[in-house]
Every structure is written in structure tokens, then in C-alpha cells.
Design a protein around this motif. Structure first.
Motif, mmCIF file in Angstrom:
data_model
loop_
_atom_site.group_PDB
_atom_site.id
_atom_site.type_symbol
_atom_site.label_atom_id
_atom_site.label_comp_id
_atom_site.label_asym_id
_atom_site.label_seq_id
_atom_site.Cartn_x
_atom_site.Cartn_y
_atom_site.Cartn_z
ATOM 1 N N ASN A 46 0.830 -1.202 0.000
ATOM 2 C CA ASN A 46 0.000 0.000 0.000
ATOM 3 C C ASN A 46 0.865 1.253 0.000
ATOM 4 N N LEU A 47 0.261 2.317 -0.460
ATOM 5 C CA LEU A 47 0.870 3.633 -0.448
ATOM 6 C C LEU A 47 0.059 4.476 0.519
ATOM 7 N N ILE A 48 0.701 5.005 1.540
ATOM 8 C CA ILE A 48 -0.002 5.829 2.527
ATOM 9 C C ILE A 48 0.029 7.271 2.035
ATOM 10 N N CYS A 49 -1.159 7.818 1.834
ATOM 11 C CA CYS A 49 -1.311 9.181 1.337
ATOM 12 C C CYS A 49 -1.744 10.073 2.497
ATOM 13 N N TYR A 50 -1.028 11.153 2.698
ATOM 14 C CA TYR A 50 -1.301 12.087 3.785
ATOM 15 C C TYR A 50 -1.956 13.336 3.196
ATOM 16 N N PHE A 51 -3.118 13.696 3.760
ATOM 17 C CA PHE A 51 -3.895 14.816 3.256
ATOM 18 C C PHE A 51 -4.233 15.793 4.375
ATOM 19 N N ASP A 52 -4.342 17.055 4.004
ATOM 20 C CA ASP A 52 -4.909 18.082 4.874
ATOM 21 C C ASP A 52 -6.266 18.420 4.270
ATOM 22 N N VAL A 53 -7.327 18.037 4.975
ATOM 23 C CA VAL A 53 -8.695 18.255 4.501
ATOM 24 C C VAL A 53 -9.306 19.366 5.344
ATOM 25 N N ASN A 54 -9.272 20.570 4.813
ATOM 26 C CA ASN A 54 -9.831 21.730 5.521
ATOM 27 C C ASN A 54 -9.295 21.840 6.943
ATOM 28 N N GLY A 55 -7.996 21.616 7.112
ATOM 29 C CA GLY A 55 -7.365 21.717 8.426
ATOM 30 C C GLY A 55 -7.286 20.412 9.193
ATOM 31 N N ARG A 56 -7.992 19.414 8.767
ATOM 32 C CA ARG A 56 -7.952 18.093 9.407
ATOM 33 C C ARG A 56 -6.898 17.238 8.709
ATOM 34 N N LYS A 57 -5.992 16.669 9.484
ATOM 35 C CA LYS A 57 -4.919 15.856 8.925
ATOM 36 C C LYS A 57 -5.325 14.380 8.954
ATOM 37 N N ILE A 58 -5.437 13.792 7.752
ATOM 38 C CA ILE A 58 -5.808 12.379 7.672
ATOM 39 C C ILE A 58 -4.836 11.617 6.776
ATOM 40 N N LYS A 59 -4.817 10.304 6.964
ATOM 41 C CA LYS A 59 -4.019 9.434 6.099
ATOM 42 C C LYS A 59 -4.925 8.327 5.572
ATOM 43 N N LEU A 60 -4.742 8.013 4.307
ATOM 44 C CA LEU A 60 -5.528 6.973 3.648
ATOM 45 C C LEU A 60 -4.584 6.085 2.850
ATOM 46 N N SER A 61 -4.886 4.810 2.792
ATOM 47 C CA SER A 61 -4.062 3.888 2.016
ATOM 48 C C SER A 61 -4.632 3.701 0.624
ATOM 49 N N ALA A 62 -3.734 3.754 -0.349
ATOM 50 C CA ALA A 62 -4.049 3.412 -1.726
ATOM 51 C C ALA A 62 -3.363 2.070 -1.976
ATOM 52 N N TRP A 63 -4.123 1.084 -2.401
ATOM 53 C CA TRP A 63 -3.631 -0.296 -2.473
ATOM 54 C C TRP A 63 -3.164 -0.676 -3.867
ATOM 55 N N GLN A 64 -2.214 -1.604 -3.902
ATOM 56 C CA GLN A 64 -1.678 -2.099 -5.172
ATOM 57 C C GLN A 64 -2.792 -2.643 -6.063
ATOM 58 N N ARG A 65 -3.748 -3.347 -5.494
ATOM 59 C CA ARG A 65 -4.835 -3.947 -6.283
ATOM 60 C C ARG A 65 -5.693 -2.885 -6.982
ATOM 61 N N ASN A 66 -5.627 -1.640 -6.507
ATOM 62 C CA ASN A 66 -6.346 -0.528 -7.139
ATOM 63 C C ASN A 66 -5.375 0.411 -7.862
ATOM 64 N N ASP A 67 -4.217 -0.104 -8.246
ATOM 65 C CA ASP A 67 -3.183 0.704 -8.905
ATOM 66 C C ASP A 67 -2.820 1.939 -8.088
ATOM 67 N N TYR A 68 -2.719 1.759 -6.787
ATOM 68 C CA TYR A 68 -2.328 2.811 -5.844
ATOM 69 C C TYR A 68 -3.199 4.053 -5.951
ATOM 70 N N GLY A 69 -4.488 3.823 -6.108
ATOM 71 C CA GLY A 69 -5.455 4.909 -6.146
ATOM 72 C C GLY A 69 -6.692 4.540 -5.362
ATOM 73 N N PRO A 70 -7.638 5.464 -5.269
ATOM 74 C CA PRO A 70 -8.901 5.173 -4.601
ATOM 75 C C PRO A 70 -9.693 4.129 -5.386
#
Length: 108
Positions: A46-70
Motif C-alpha cells: 500500500n501507499l499511505i497518502c497524507y492529506f490536509d482536509v480543511n485543516g484536518r490531517k488524515i491518512k488513507l491507504s491506496a492499495w496495489q490492487r487498485n493501482d495505488y489509487g482510490p
């Protein structure tokens, strides 16, 4: 200046001084406009993607089976630049797993 295109290894992430511990795995379902701030390879294809969503810091995994995307998108975050903005959506039913549902790049 950091290379905007390449994901970092876990060791590089730790050595870089990036404050990855301040990012939460969301335990809710949500969506928002997100700034892509960092990416690092995980331990489970997996690829861990770090985002700032309107001031909220979140991390989401993008998986190999989805070509490292949502799940519902054709964006491969392994090749996306840090600093890009996206409209993203995620879903979680517990605090241990969050699904990265969709992402749409916002053109500058």
C-alpha cells in the motif's frame, strides 16, 4: 527541496522529520477538498497518502490492487505530485480501517 514525484520509504519518512504522527486514520465517513502533503510506502503493498482536509490531517491507504489509487478513481497516487489538491471521499466503520473511495484532481 523534496522530490515531489516519488514516495518515500518508511525509513525515509521517519528520517525526513515529517510529522506523520499528527495524521489520523479517519474513523468516520467523509469527503472534502484535500491538499496532498506527503506519501510513503506502507508495509502491505500500500501507499499511505497524507492529506490536509480543511485543516484536518488524515491518512488513507491506496492499495496495489487498485493501482495505488482510490477504489472509484483512475488516479495513481504513486505518480501524483505533493501539493496537488483533490476532492476526496473516504468511508470507515471502525478506527482500524478506512476505505479510500474516490479522488478528483482540482486543476490549478
Amino acid at each position: 527541496m523534496q522530490n515531489k514525484g516519488l514516495a518515500k520509504s518508511n525509513r525515509q519518512k521517519i528520517a525526513s522529520g515529517f510529522d506523520y504522527k499528527s495524521f489520523e486514520l479517519p474513523c468516520d465517513t467523509g469527503k472534502g477538498t484535500a491538499l496532498f502533503v506527503y506519501k510513503a510506502w506502507g508495509k502491505k503493498a500500500n501507499l499511505i497518502c497524507y492529506f490536509d482536509v480543511n485543516g484536518r490531517k488524515i491518512k488513507l491507504s491506496a492499495w496495489q490492487r487498485n493501482d495505488y489509487g482510490p477504489e472509484d478513481s483512475f488516479i495513481n497516487f504513486a505518480y501524483e505530485d505533493i501539493g496537488n489538491q483533490y476532492d476526496i471521499q473516504w468511508e470507515s466503520k471502525n478506527s482500524k480501517f478506512a476505505r479510500f473511495i474516490s479522488a478528483t484532481r482540482i486543476q490549478k
